[in-house]
Design a protein around this motif. Structure first.
Motif, mmCIF file in Angstrom:
data_model
loop_
_atom_site.group_PDB
_atom_site.id
_atom_site.type_symbol
_atom_site.label_atom_id
_atom_site.label_comp_id
_atom_site.label_asym_id
_atom_site.label_seq_id
_atom_site.Cartn_x
_atom_site.Cartn_y
_atom_site.Cartn_z
ATOM 1 N N PRO A 159 3.298 10.292 -7.392
ATOM 2 C CA PRO A 159 4.379 11.192 -7.862
ATOM 3 C C PRO A 159 5.560 10.745 -7.784
ATOM 4 O O PRO A 159 5.960 9.665 -7.057
ATOM 5 N N TYR A 160 6.738 10.857 -8.598
ATOM 6 C CA TYR A 160 8.205 10.889 -8.331
ATOM 7 C C TYR A 160 8.517 11.182 -7.074
ATOM 8 O O TYR A 160 8.323 12.222 -6.253
ATOM 9 N N HIS A 161 9.363 10.280 -6.259
ATOM 10 C CA HIS A 161 9.742 10.510 -5.051
ATOM 11 C C HIS A 161 8.579 10.208 -3.870
ATOM 12 O O HIS A 161 8.483 10.686 -3.071
ATOM 13 N N GLY A 162 7.593 9.447 -4.241
ATOM 14 C CA GLY A 162 6.346 9.168 -3.482
ATOM 15 C C GLY A 162 6.333 7.772 -2.765
ATOM 16 O O GLY A 162 5.181 7.354 -2.645
ATOM 17 N N GLU A 163 7.496 7.474 -2.301
ATOM 18 C CA GLU A 163 7.516 6.265 -1.441
ATOM 19 C C GLU A 163 6.445 6.236 -0.376
ATOM 20 O O GLU A 163 5.961 5.097 -0.121
ATOM 21 N N GLU A 164 6.539 7.157 0.454
ATOM 22 C CA GLU A 164 5.600 7.370 1.590
ATOM 23 C C GLU A 164 4.314 7.363 1.050
ATOM 24 O O GLU A 164 3.389 6.625 1.709
ATOM 25 N N THR A 165 3.770 7.875 0.118
ATOM 26 C CA THR A 165 2.448 7.981 -0.463
ATOM 27 C C THR A 165 2.094 6.343 -1.003
ATOM 28 O O THR A 165 0.881 5.989 -0.710
ATOM 29 N N ALA A 166 2.870 5.879 -1.551
ATOM 30 C CA ALA A 166 2.823 4.223 -1.982
ATOM 31 C C ALA A 166 2.627 3.524 -0.752
ATOM 32 O O ALA A 166 1.662 2.622 -0.816
ATOM 33 N N GLU A 167 3.276 3.603 0.218
ATOM 34 C CA GLU A 167 3.142 2.980 1.572
ATOM 35 C C GLU A 167 1.733 3.257 2.008
ATOM 36 O O GLU A 167 1.038 2.244 2.424
ATOM 37 N N HIS A 168 1.492 4.430 2.076
ATOM 38 C CA HIS A 168 -0.068 4.739 2.690
ATOM 39 C C HIS A 168 -1.033 3.951 1.752
ATOM 40 O O HIS A 168 -1.921 3.648 2.494
ATOM 41 N N TYR A 169 -0.783 4.099 0.416
ATOM 42 C CA TYR A 169 -1.921 3.342 -0.364
ATOM 43 C C TYR A 169 -1.917 1.851 -0.200
ATOM 44 O O TYR A 169 -3.204 1.291 -0.325
ATOM 45 N N LEU A 170 -0.755 1.253 -0.015
ATOM 46 C CA LEU A 170 -0.656 -0.039 0.238
ATOM 47 C C LEU A 170 -1.361 -0.518 1.523
ATOM 48 O O LEU A 170 -2.329 -1.632 1.543
ATOM 49 N N LYS A 171 -1.102 0.320 2.629
ATOM 50 C CA LYS A 171 -1.783 -0.027 3.777
ATOM 51 C C LYS A 171 -3.367 0.160 3.844
ATOM 52 O O LYS A 171 -4.063 -0.632 4.360
ATOM 53 N N GLU A 172 -3.660 1.023 3.009
ATOM 54 C CA GLU A 172 -5.399 1.122 2.693
ATOM 55 C C GLU A 172 -5.879 0.087 2.080
ATOM 56 O O GLU A 172 -6.948 -0.449 2.314
ATOM 57 N N LEU A 173 -5.048 -0.534 0.922
ATOM 58 C CA LEU A 173 -5.460 -1.601 0.145
ATOM 59 C C LEU A 173 -5.648 -3.005 1.120
ATOM 60 O O LEU A 173 -6.444 -3.948 1.049
ATOM 61 N N ILE A 174 -4.698 -2.991 2.019
ATOM 62 C CA ILE A 174 -4.558 -4.191 3.225
ATOM 63 C C ILE A 174 -5.739 -4.020 4.057
ATOM 64 O O ILE A 174 -6.102 -4.994 4.358
ATOM 65 N N HIS A 175 -6.036 -2.781 4.428
ATOM 66 C CA HIS A 175 -7.171 -2.552 5.552
ATOM 67 C C HIS A 175 -8.505 -2.956 4.631
ATOM 68 O O HIS A 175 -9.327 -3.529 5.397
ATOM 69 N N ARG A 176 -8.573 -2.848 3.330
ATOM 70 C CA ARG A 176 -9.746 -3.058 2.842
ATOM 71 C C ARG A 176 -9.791 -4.789 2.472
ATOM 72 O O ARG A 176 -10.752 -5.170 1.731
ATOM 73 N N GLY A 177 -8.758 -5.622 2.504
ATOM 74 C CA GLY A 177 -8.892 -6.968 2.323
ATOM 75 C C GLY A 177 -8.341 -7.309 1.279
ATOM 76 O O GLY A 177 -8.534 -8.476 0.688
ATOM 77 N N ILE A 178 -7.658 -6.432 0.197
ATOM 78 C CA ILE A 178 -7.563 -6.816 -1.234
ATOM 79 C C ILE A 178 -5.949 -7.272 -1.064
ATOM 80 O O ILE A 178 -5.865 -8.117 -1.926
#
Length: 759
Positions: free
Chosen positions: A434-453
């Protein structure tokens, strides 16, 4: 994943109904709103039906398409049996029906997107006219689309029940079992033993230049293993200079050379040499490293046999204990080398758990260090292929919101550093977040990091992720999925027409791409990731804007423009724009008509004058310039750039209470320019930015923080500012006071004053 386009279309319809698409709410809601609601309802019914009943069928089909990309002769028999999926004739017919409907759905989505784009473009073109904002043609298109979606829904509901026997997670678990079967995993004691062996080789090894290759292996993270040693304080003290460079599947020794130079040479010398030609840089680096004890790590190295000759040209051997560590992703890289006794490398040369193997090389002493669960023999038999499949399944089993963000990483070069700020902006512009979703984007990135991607490459103060990268082995898997699903299109690897492509990126030949003829195009995103600074003709840019009028994302990368390209103002749907116009000094008024723009990047432009209309760009979130001067808001204008959260770099003359007071959401601000005249005004005006989290100043000499009662520590980057000489802190807490005591030995450089009690 074959229903990508439909799912994303549903998300867009929700934004349309919420008034988040375009610059105005939907006009004449009695006619239009019900049409969009009906389209959304029918689309969600189909998406739910497909996902609920036929997810297994679609996954099976995607699985088989990917399987066709592999040579069965190179896949070990147990894993080949796992991939074999038999289908009855009846199942084959049912799958064909599902795929036919999927194709029709994709056509429907393309036509719908085209109709909605046209509708909003017409609205924005007519905003300043007295004509009606909708036409009978627009209405007819939308009514026709509703008829089509009803037909597709009826056909979908007539399909027989789907086969849910194909379980992606089950296949993924089976792959993990096959990878580990018969191979013991590395325990802590073995990891410690391997680290000690590597450490001894680096410090106590031969006096001559020694090259150590560490093999990738299941159950063994070679990058973490090497980083543990590279970051050791004793190692940093022992060597005169160190460099960690990622090579990746795309071999470019010019880039490797630049990265080594940037790591080992002082910044003053780097700025002089980095723009010189290739041969001169090789000579300068070799001269610089002569008589220095250096340690260079090359990460993520594939089968680039030319690397041996390239390294030999730039790395001198002065018998002083210099070292090169190569983290091998593709063991074929070692096939050209010989054992110390002159024999070719045999399949059983490197066994599980070591020992250290000596190899023969013309120029250096060469070693292989292998700790893990897979002998070298297994690599050459193709048993490492399940590692790629495991990555593919890890992507396939992601929830939808993570899946689209993950596969989009294909647009970036493998192992290249990605700015998280840029990544978040692109995810938002593409409609994944969503627009203004930087916090959401950061959460998604951390999840992808956690999964080793994704791997982290840089962090800001406080541990915030600043940059990341996609390892080559992961990128290979993303490329397969992205291309087969049609989610992203790369011209260098695909030759089919561009007509139905939504996202396109290129790595080279931008000028050739712009000169090609395209028709009936619905391109929404274009990214130029070429490292070449091609100079673009304005006519090519103008034609490009005419061809691709539905663009939301336009990143021209490093390509150089002599002036602002004509026709760009007609890209009404544009949300993300990056241009390289070094000569631009005045921001054109026409640019300010792009009212949907969220990100404006012109890092090579130094803007002395901006039009008043920039205050009309209410959706702006990110401004990135070499420098930009903002105008004072018009006297009769009471609004603000309320969504702007990032500015780099603002001219000090624009740091007034009137301007900064109209930027209530700014979190990151960089100020660039001579502040001697504006110093007092800037200090007072910064108080207007109540949400400010990050302030960047390139020649800071004196920093006064009053009060700093809630400050626990100062950012590490502060001590890297060469110009900083004076630091005054008022009312610091005990924790901060104790931290500052560690800088007593730096009194020769810093004048640190704490008030009221001193240090």
């Amino acid at each position: 994943m074959l229903e990508f386009h439909l799912r994303l279309f549903c998300e867009r319809l929700k934004r349309v109904l919420a008034g988040e698409e375009g610059t105005l709410p939907l006009p004449d809601s009695t006619k239009l709103t019900p049409l969009f609601k009906n389209l959304l309802t029918e689309s969600e019914i189909i998406a739910t039906t497909l996902l609920g009943k036929y997810e297994a069928d679609m996954a099976r089909h995607l699985f088989q398409l990917i399987r066709e990309k592999f040579d069965d002769s190179k896949i070990s028999l147990p894993f080949l049996q796992l991939l074999d999926l038999e289908e009855s004739d009846e199942e084959d017919v049912e799958r064909a029906d599902i795929l036919e409907i999927l194709e029709d759905i994709n056509v429907f989505v393309h036509e719908s997107e085209d109709a909605i784009d046209t509708f909003f473009i017409n609205i924005m073109q007519q905003q300043n006219s007295e004509n009606e904002s909708e036409s009978s043609t627009d209405m007819a298109l939308l009514v026709g689309l509703h008829t089509k979606i009803i037909d597709i829904r009826n056909r979908t509901q007539q399909l027989p029940p789907g086969d849910n026997g194909f379980d992606i997670r089950e296949k993924s678990n089976e792959i993990i079992r096959l990878l580990s079967e018969g191979h013991r995993r590395l325990d802590i004691s073995e990891f410690e033993r391997g680290r000690e062996e590597l450490f001894d080789l680096l410090i106590e090894g031969p006096s001559g230049l020694a090259v150590v290759a560490i093999l990738d292996s299941s159950g063994f993270d070679k990058t973490a293993f090497a980083a543990d040693t590279y970051n050791n304080n004793h190692v940093k003290f022992y060597f005169d200079c160190l460099a960690w460079v990622r090579v990746s599947i795309l071999y470019d020794f010019g880039k490797i050379l630049d990265d080594i130079i940037k790591s080992v040479m002082p910044p003053s010398r780097v700025s002089v040499i980095i723009g010189e030609h290739y041969q001169l840089k090789k000579s300068v680096l070799r001269d610089f490293l002569t008589n220095k004890k250096y340690f260079i790590v090359l990460d993520d190295v594939f089968d680039h046999t030319e690397i041996w000759d390239d390294l030999e040209e730039v790395l001198p051997d002065n018998q002083n204990g210099s070292r090169v560590l190569i983290l091998v992703t593709d063991p074929n890289l070692l096939a050209s080398l010989e054992m110390e006794n002159g024999e070719k490398i045999r399949l059983d040369s490197v066994l599980t758990g070591g020992p250290l193997i000596r190899l023969k090389h013309e120029a250096w002493q060469f070693f292989i260090l292998h700790y893990g669960s897979m002998p070298l023999e297994n690599y050459f038999r193709g048993e490492a292929i399940p590692t790629i499949w495991r990555q593919i399944f890890s992507v396939m089993e992601l929830p939808f919101h993570l899946k689209v963000c993950c596969i989009y990483l294909y647009v970036f070069c493998p192992s290249i550093e990605i700015s998280t700020r840029q990544l978040y902006q692109l995810w938002v512009a593409e409609g994944f977040i969503p627009y203004h979703g930087e916090e959401t984007a950061e959460h998604y990135l951390k999840e992808l990091i956690h999964r080793g991607i994704i791997q982290v490459s840089k962090r800001r103060a406080g541990g915030i992720i600043k940059a990341c990268y996609v390892p080559s082995i992961v990128y290979t898997s993303l490329a397969l999925v992205a291309e087969i699903t049609g989610f992203v299109w790369m011209r260098e690897r695909k030759r089919e027409p561009l007509a139905n492509v939504k996202r396109c990126f290129i790595w080279e030949d931008l000028i050739q791409f712009l000169s090609l003829e395209y028709s009936d195009t619905r391109l929404q995103s274009f990214l130029n990731n070429s490292s070449e600074s091609d100079r673009l003709a304005l006519i090519d840019c103008e034609n490009f804007c005419k061809k691709f009028k539905h663009l939301r994302v336009l990143n021209m990368g490093s390509a150089v423009l002599d002036q602002y390209p004509p026709g760009l103002e007609n890209l009404y749907l544009l949300k993300y724009l990056k241009l390289n116009i070094p000569s631009l000094k005045c921001l054109p008024s026409l640019l300010c008509t792009l009212l949907n723009l969220e990100t404006l990047e012109m890092p090579s432009s130094y803007i002395d004058q901006s039009p008043d209309d920039i205050w009309m760009m209410q959706k702006l979130m990110h401004l990135n310039f070499g420098s930009i001067t903002l105008p004072a808001p018009p006297k009769n204008y009471s609004s603000s750039l309320k969504n702007l959260i990032f500015i780099s770099a603002l001219n000090p003359s624009s740091c007034t209470p009137d301007i900064l007071g109209r930027l209530p959401s700014v979190r990151t601000l960089r100020i660039s320019g001579d502040m001697s005249y504006y110093q007092s005004g800037v200090s007072k005006s910064l108080c207007e930015l109540h949400k400010l989290e990050c302030l960047k100043l390139p020649k800071l000499e004196s920093l006064i923080v009053n009060p700093c009662a809630y400050l626990r520590k100062l950012p590490e980057e502060l001590w890297c500012i060469q110009s900083l000489r004076k630091l005054d802190l008022h009312w610091p807490q005990t924790e901060l006071r104790q931290r500052l005591r560690t800088f007593k030995d730096m009194e020769w450089r810093y004048d640190i004053q704490l008030y009221p009690y001193g240090i």
